[in-house]
Design a protein around this motif. Structure first.
Motif, PDB file in Angstrom:
ATOM      1  N   ALA A   1       0.829  -1.208   0.000  1.00  0.00           N
ATOM      2  CA  ALA A   1       0.000   0.000   0.000  1.00  0.00           C
ATOM      3  C   ALA A   1       0.863   1.258   0.000  1.00  0.00           C
ATOM      4  O   ALA A   1       0.555   2.250  -0.683  1.00  0.00           O
ATOM      5  CB  ALA A   1      -0.919  -0.007   1.216  1.00  0.00           C
ATOM      6  N   VAL A   2       1.978   1.222   0.755  1.00  0.00           N
ATOM      7  CA  VAL A   2       2.906   2.364   0.764  1.00  0.00           C
ATOM      8  C   VAL A   2       3.495   2.582  -0.629  1.00  0.00           C
ATOM      9  O   VAL A   2       3.573   3.716  -1.118  1.00  0.00           O
ATOM     10  CB  VAL A   2       4.014   2.140   1.812  1.00  0.00           C
ATOM     11  N   SER A   3       3.922   1.492  -1.270  1.00  0.00           N
ATOM     12  CA  SER A   3       4.495   1.600  -2.613  1.00  0.00           C
ATOM     13  C   SER A   3       3.461   2.100  -3.614  1.00  0.00           C
ATOM     14  O   SER A   3       3.772   2.938  -4.472  1.00  0.00           O
ATOM     15  CB  SER A   3       5.039   0.240  -3.055  1.00  0.00           C
ATOM     16  N   ARG A   4       2.240   1.590  -3.486  1.00  0.00           N
ATOM     17  CA  ARG A   4       1.189   2.030  -4.404  1.00  0.00           C
ATOM     18  C   ARG A   4       0.865   3.508  -4.210  1.00  0.00           C
ATOM     19  O   ARG A   4       0.669   4.250  -5.180  1.00  0.00           O
ATOM     20  CB  ARG A   4      -0.063   1.174  -4.198  1.00  0.00           C
ATOM     21  N   SER A   5       0.847   3.951  -2.946  1.00  0.00           N
ATOM     22  CA  SER A   5       0.589   5.360  -2.677  1.00  0.00           C
ATOM     23  C   SER A   5       1.700   6.243  -3.242  1.00  0.00           C
ATOM     24  O   SER A   5       1.431   7.294  -3.846  1.00  0.00           O
ATOM     25  CB  SER A   5       0.468   5.584  -1.169  1.00  0.00           C
ATOM     26  N   ALA A   6       2.960   5.806  -3.069  1.00  0.00           N
ATOM     27  CA  ALA A   6       4.079   6.583  -3.618  1.00  0.00           C
ATOM     28  C   ALA A   6       4.014   6.621  -5.141  1.00  0.00           C
ATOM     29  O   ALA A   6       4.277   7.664  -5.760  1.00  0.00           O
ATOM     30  CB  ALA A   6       5.400   5.981  -3.152  1.00  0.00           C
ATOM     31  N   LEU A   7       3.661   5.474  -5.752  1.00  0.00           N
ATOM     32  CA  LEU A   7       3.561   5.423  -7.212  1.00  0.00           C
ATOM     33  C   LEU A   7       2.428   6.311  -7.713  1.00  0.00           C
ATOM     34  O   LEU A   7       2.561   6.994  -8.738  1.00  0.00           O
ATOM     35  CB  LEU A   7       3.344   3.980  -7.664  1.00  0.00           C
ATOM     36  N   GLU A   8       1.307   6.329  -6.993  1.00  0.00           N
ATOM     37  CA  GLU A   8       0.192   7.191  -7.384  1.00  0.00           C
ATOM     38  C   GLU A   8       0.585   8.656  -7.277  1.00  0.00           C
ATOM     39  O   GLU A   8       0.205   9.475  -8.132  1.00  0.00           O
ATOM     40  CB  GLU A   8      -1.021   6.891  -6.507  1.00  0.00           C
ATOM     41  N   ASP A   9       1.344   9.007  -6.232  1.00  0.00           N
ATOM     42  CA  ASP A   9       1.801  10.396  -6.097  1.00  0.00           C
ATOM     43  C   ASP A   9       2.715  10.784  -7.251  1.00  0.00           C
ATOM     44  O   ASP A   9       2.612  11.884  -7.803  1.00  0.00           O
ATOM     45  CB  ASP A   9       2.536  10.580  -4.763  1.00  0.00           C
ATOM     46  N   VAL A  10       3.623   9.866  -7.611  1.00  0.00           N
ATOM     47  CA  VAL A  10       4.519  10.145  -8.729  1.00  0.00           C
ATOM     48  C   VAL A  10       3.742  10.285 -10.033  1.00  0.00           C
ATOM     49  O   VAL A  10       3.994  11.204 -10.832  1.00  0.00           O
ATOM     50  CB  VAL A  10       5.583   9.034  -8.852  1.00  0.00           C
ATOM     51  N   ALA A  11       2.792   9.376 -10.255  1.00  0.00           N
ATOM     52  CA  ALA A  11       1.992   9.440 -11.482  1.00  0.00           C
ATOM     53  C   ALA A  11       1.159  10.717 -11.529  1.00  0.00           C
ATOM     54  O   ALA A  11       1.053  11.367 -12.577  1.00  0.00           O
ATOM     55  CB  ALA A  11       1.085   8.208 -11.572  1.00  0.00           C
ATOM     56  N   ARG A  12       0.580  11.080 -10.379  1.00  0.00           N
ATOM     57  CA  ARG A  12      -0.225  12.304 -10.326  1.00  0.00           C
ATOM     58  C   ARG A  12       0.636  13.535 -10.583  1.00  0.00           C
ATOM     59  O   ARG A  12       0.258  14.428 -11.354  1.00  0.00           O
ATOM     60  CB  ARG A  12      -0.905  12.400  -8.963  1.00  0.00           C
ATOM     61  N   GLN A  13       1.808  13.572  -9.954  1.00  0.00           N
ATOM     62  CA  GLN A  13       2.696  14.708 -10.160  1.00  0.00           C
ATOM     63  C   GLN A  13       3.205  14.767 -11.591  1.00  0.00           C
ATOM     64  O   GLN A  13       3.341  15.851 -12.180  1.00  0.00           O
ATOM     65  CB  GLN A  13       3.878  14.616  -9.185  1.00  0.00           C
ATOM     66  N   THR A  14       3.475  13.583 -12.168  1.00  0.00           N
ATOM     67  CA  THR A  14       3.931  13.543 -13.555  1.00  0.00           C
ATOM     68  C   THR A  14       2.850  14.053 -14.505  1.00  0.00           C
ATOM     69  O   THR A  14       3.137  14.799 -15.452  1.00  0.00           O
ATOM     70  CB  THR A  14       4.323  12.107 -13.938  1.00  0.00           C
ATOM     71  N   THR A  15       1.603  13.668 -14.239  1.00  0.00           N
ATOM     72  CA  THR A  15       0.497  14.136 -15.070  1.00  0.00           C
ATOM     73  C   THR A  15       0.346  15.648 -14.985  1.00  0.00           C
ATOM     74  O   THR A  15       0.180  16.331 -16.006  1.00  0.00           O
ATOM     75  CB  THR A  15      -0.807  13.454 -14.638  1.00  0.00           C
ATOM     76  N   VAL A  16       0.422  16.170 -13.756  1.00  0.00           N
ATOM     77  CA  VAL A  16       0.299  17.618 -13.578  1.00  0.00           C
ATOM     78  C   VAL A  16       1.439  18.348 -14.277  1.00  0.00           C
ATOM     79  O   VAL A  16       1.232  19.349 -14.977  1.00  0.00           O
ATOM     80  CB  VAL A  16       0.270  17.960 -12.074  1.00  0.00           C
ATOM     81  N   ASN A  17       2.657  17.850 -14.102  1.00  0.00           N
ATOM     82  CA  ASN A  17       3.810  18.489 -14.735  1.00  0.00           C
ATOM     83  C   ASN A  17       3.725  18.422 -16.259  1.00  0.00           C
ATOM     84  O   ASN A  17       4.060  19.386 -16.952  1.00  0.00           O
ATOM     85  CB  ASN A  17       5.106  17.839 -14.258  1.00  0.00           C
ATOM     86  N   THR A  18       3.281  17.250 -16.769  1.00  0.00           N
ATOM     87  CA  THR A  18       3.167  17.102 -18.214  1.00  0.00           C
ATOM     88  C   THR A  18       2.127  18.050 -18.791  1.00  0.00           C
ATOM     89  O   THR A  18       2.361  18.707 -19.818  1.00  0.00           O
ATOM     90  CB  THR A  18       2.807  15.652 -18.569  1.00  0.00           C
ATOM     91  N   ASP A  19       0.967  18.127 -18.128  1.00  0.00           N
ATOM     92  CA  ASP A  19      -0.070  19.054 -18.591  1.00  0.00           C
ATOM     93  C   ASP A  19       0.436  20.493 -18.566  1.00  0.00           C
ATOM     94  O   ASP A  19       0.181  21.275 -19.487  1.00  0.00           O
ATOM     95  CB  ASP A  19      -1.323  18.920 -17.720  1.00  0.00           C
ATOM     96  N   GLY A  20       1.151  20.832 -17.488  1.00  0.00           N
ATOM     97  CA  GLY A  20       1.690  22.185 -17.402  1.00  0.00           C
ATOM     98  C   GLY A  20       2.712  22.487 -18.474  1.00  0.00           C
ATOM     99  O   GLY A  20       2.717  23.570 -19.071  1.00  0.00           O
ATOM    100  N   LEU A  21       3.574  21.501 -18.752  1.00  0.00           N
ATOM    101  CA  LEU A  21       4.586  21.695 -19.784  1.00  0.00           C
ATOM    102  C   LEU A  21       3.966  21.813 -21.167  1.00  0.00           C
ATOM    103  O   LEU A  21       4.402  22.636 -21.992  1.00  0.00           O
ATOM    104  CB  LEU A  21       5.585  20.539 -19.751  1.00  0.00           C
ATOM    105  N   VAL A  22       2.965  20.976 -21.436  1.00  0.00           N
ATOM    106  CA  VAL A  22       2.302  21.038 -22.745  1.00  0.00           C
ATOM    107  C   VAL A  22       1.620  22.385 -22.930  1.00  0.00           C
ATOM    108  O   VAL A  22       1.742  23.039 -23.978  1.00  0.00           O
ATOM    109  CB  VAL A  22       1.297  19.881 -22.886  1.00  0.00           C
ATOM    110  N   ALA A  23       0.878  22.818 -21.892  1.00  0.00           N
ATOM    111  CA  ALA A  23       0.194  24.114 -21.990  1.00  0.00           C
ATOM    112  C   ALA A  23       1.195  25.254 -22.136  1.00  0.00           C
ATOM    113  O   ALA A  23       0.991  26.177 -22.941  1.00  0.00           O
ATOM    114  CB  ALA A  23      -0.681  24.320 -20.752  1.00  0.00           C
TER     115      ALA A  23
END
Length: 334
Positions: free
Chosen positions: A100-122
């Motif tokens: 569960a800890v690993s999954r939570s960390a992976l979700e945080d990374v994926a969420r942050q990556t999505t936000v960063n990618t959207d920001g970079l594209v925009a």
């Protein structure tokens, strides 16, 4: 192990250590289960000898009480099986916790990556659009400035309502549309020259390579802060993780190095991220002009680590040797 899972955020490599401990524990539990099965099989196959006929043998037989001893041993093996079953359940629970800890960390990374990618594209779309508009605006303003300069040089009092004093200009202006055509040709020539200059400047900015290295090395936060205070810092970002017990503080600092000769080319831009609460250097990102610098990736990382060791931020034994680089951006062809 449970306590380590509760404090997993205090050490960047703790999750890997916990998984190693869980694997070792699972192996030990399996060995104990096999041992318990062997013991129970041996006890179930044990045959108590018959009661001796002589008096001394009867007394010894009664004193040893083999039936009770066998019953107690069988009971202990049953208890051991129950304990091992509980250990297996506890191991399963701990495995689910770390998952569960690993999954939570992976979700945080994926969420942050999505936000960063959207920001970079925009940001890229806006930057490209603004760049095109600015190119047109630059051409218009530079052309207007050029017309004013030319008009003043040739003796005009206004860029459009001219009043010449030279006879050849009066004859030149008397021909229909020649004045307008000359300005158009001049503006076209100036546009070509200005576009070439802008493309040359843009080409000089190309060729930068950026890569990120995961460090996970123990550092001294006070020495790190003192060392960073001597740098030409561009940005500082502080992230406070209030979900942890000690409210972990993550700092990201970006700066431009000095001493062009030391870096054998344009000074690199370095960004490091470290855990200020627990004292760990998490990762470092470096940007280097690959086409104008003679340093390799390994040499640049070694110079960076030399600074850390010299300033007593990191121990010499913690030097990262021949790391696997995570390339972010390839060098562009000029």
């Amino acid at each position: 192990i449970r306590d380590l899972i509760s404090h997993v955020e205090e050490h960047p490599n703790r999750e890997f250590a916990i998984r190693d401990m869980l694997a070792s524990t699972a192996n030990q539990i399996s060995l104990l289960v096999e041992l318990q099965d062997y013991l129970r099989e041996s006890l179930l196959g044990f045959r108590i000898p018959p009661l001796p006929t002589e008096l001394s043998g009867r007394k010894m037989y009664s004193f040893m009480d083999l039936h009770k001893r066998l019953h107690d041993l069988l009971l202990r093996t049953t208890d051991m099986k129950s304990l091992l079953k509980g250990a297996q359940n506890e191991h399963l629970t701990l495995s689910k916790m770390i998952a569960a800890v690993s999954r939570s960390a992976l979700e945080d990374v994926a969420r942050q990556t999505t936000v960063n990618t959207d920001g970079l594209v925009a940001a890229s779309v806006v930057e490209a659009r603004n760049g095109q508009v600015m190119d047109v605006v630059n051409l218009i303003f530079s052309g207007d400035f050029l017309f004013s300069v030319v008009s003043k040089v040739v003796g005009a009092t206004d860029a459009w309502a001219v009043s010449y004093t030279q006879q050849w200009l009066i004859s030149f202006d008397a021909i229909p549309l020649v004045h307008f055509a000359a300005h158009v040709m001049l503006f076209y020539t100036w546009s070509i020259v200005l576009t070439w200059v802008l493309e040359t400047l843009t080409g000089a900015a190309d060729g930068w390579i950026s890569w990120r290295v995961v460090m996970n090395r123990k550092v001294d936060p006070r020495a790190m802060f003192a060392w960073l205070s001597t740098k030409r810092v561009i940005t500082i970002n502080v992230e406070l993780d209030a979900t942890t017990r000690r409210h972990r503080k993550i700092r990201s600092v970006t700066w431009v190095e000095d001493e062009r000769g030391r870096w054998k080319g344009p000074p690199p831009v370095i960004e490091l991220t470290y855990d200020d609460t627990n004292g760990f250097l998490l990762e470092v990102a470096m940007q280097l002009h690959a086409s104008r610098s003679e340093l390799s990736q390994e040499e640049l990382l070694n110079l960076f680590q030399d600074d850390l060791i010299t300033n007593r931020i990191m121990a010499k034994s913690d030097r990262l040797i021949l790391p696997e680089f995570q390339i972010d951006t390839d060098a562009e062809d000029e």
